[in-house]
Scaffold this motif. Structure first.
Motif, mmCIF file in Angstrom:
data_model
loop_
_atom_site.group_PDB
_atom_site.id
_atom_site.type_symbol
_atom_site.label_atom_id
_atom_site.label_comp_id
_atom_site.label_asym_id
_atom_site.label_seq_id
_atom_site.Cartn_x
_atom_site.Cartn_y
_atom_site.Cartn_z
ATOM 1 N N THR A 9 56.041 52.101 95.435
ATOM 2 C CA THR A 9 57.015 51.403 94.200
ATOM 3 C C THR A 9 56.489 50.016 95.163
ATOM 4 N N THR A 10 57.569 49.899 96.496
ATOM 5 C CA THR A 10 58.229 48.396 96.644
ATOM 6 C C THR A 10 57.786 48.859 98.834
ATOM 7 N N LYS A 62 56.726 56.967 89.205
ATOM 8 C CA LYS A 62 57.854 55.733 89.526
ATOM 9 C C LYS A 62 58.748 56.600 89.316
ATOM 10 N N SER A 95 64.328 51.083 99.330
ATOM 11 C CA SER A 95 63.912 49.685 99.995
ATOM 12 C C SER A 95 64.373 49.269 101.464
ATOM 13 N N SER A 102 68.376 40.237 98.776
ATOM 14 C CA SER A 102 66.530 40.492 98.598
ATOM 15 C C SER A 102 66.146 40.638 99.527
ATOM 16 N N GLN A 125 56.866 43.604 98.031
ATOM 17 C CA GLN A 125 57.634 44.243 96.815
ATOM 18 C C GLN A 125 57.340 44.045 95.152
ATOM 19 N N SER A 126 58.118 44.910 94.964
ATOM 20 C CA SER A 126 57.328 45.285 93.820
ATOM 21 C C SER A 126 58.819 45.659 93.182
ATOM 22 N N ASN A 127 58.767 46.235 92.069
ATOM 23 C CA ASN A 127 59.772 46.499 90.667
ATOM 24 C C ASN A 127 60.211 48.162 91.304
ATOM 25 N N PRO A 128 61.618 48.512 91.647
ATOM 26 C CA PRO A 128 61.788 49.956 92.337
ATOM 27 C C PRO A 128 61.214 50.858 91.166
ATOM 28 N N SER A 129 62.028 52.494 91.371
ATOM 29 C CA SER A 129 61.237 53.320 90.572
ATOM 30 C C SER A 129 62.136 52.608 89.614
ATOM 31 N N GLN A 130 62.484 54.029 88.000
ATOM 32 C CA GLN A 130 63.590 54.195 87.141
ATOM 33 C C GLN A 130 63.792 55.619 87.209
ATOM 34 N N ARG A 143 68.372 53.365 85.343
ATOM 35 C CA ARG A 143 68.249 52.269 86.047
ATOM 36 C C ARG A 143 66.300 52.016 85.315
#
Length: 143
Positions: A9-10, A62, A95, A102, A125-130, A143
């Protein structure tokens, strides 16, 4: 040992113990930390998955799940990251940034004991997991 790697994910910190991640992120001791495993079999070794959600957990990518036992675990489907995770039984993951801040590559590089570079892949960096919380009858999105 604290690893810095591009996760599925990131950019993330990975460790076989919680404490290195807690120290690197300067986060509260009682805040839970995500665990990652490389397969559903290893997930089943860790805890019992409610029957109603087995197919959903197997198919969703993810996504992290908080189980009734209190553990937050994600099964890795990304082949590249899965190969790294398979070398360990399970790893704690978070992360690569200070808690509540950030991402900063300089900070992440300075905190890591081992930096896992992959040819042709840069740290992004990209979107974190749900995150979903499940119990025996229902599932709710956190989330």
């Amino acid at each position: 040992m604290l690893y810095l790697a591009q996760t599925d994910t990131t950019v993330g910190f990975l460790s076989s113990q919680k404490q290195p991640i807690i120290n690197a992120k300067k986060r509260a001791q009682d805040k839970p930390i995500l665990q990652v495993v490389s397969s559903l079999k290893k997930l089943n070794d860790e805890l019992r998955v409610p029957q109603a959600f087995k197919n959903r957990i197997r198919r969703m990518q993810k996504c992290s799940f908080i189980y009734p036992q209190g553990a937050c675990i994600r099964v890795i489907h990304n082949k590249r990251h899965k190969e790294f995770i398979e070398r360990f039984h399970k790893l704690y993951s978070s992360s690569a940034n200070l808690s509540g801040h950030s991402f900063c590559i300089d900070y992440a590089l300075s905190m890591a004991d081992i930096i896992v570079y992959e040819k042709g892949i840069e740290f992004t960096q990209s979107n974190p997991s749900q995150i979903f919380k499940i119990n025996k009858q229902k599932i709710c999105k956190i989330r």
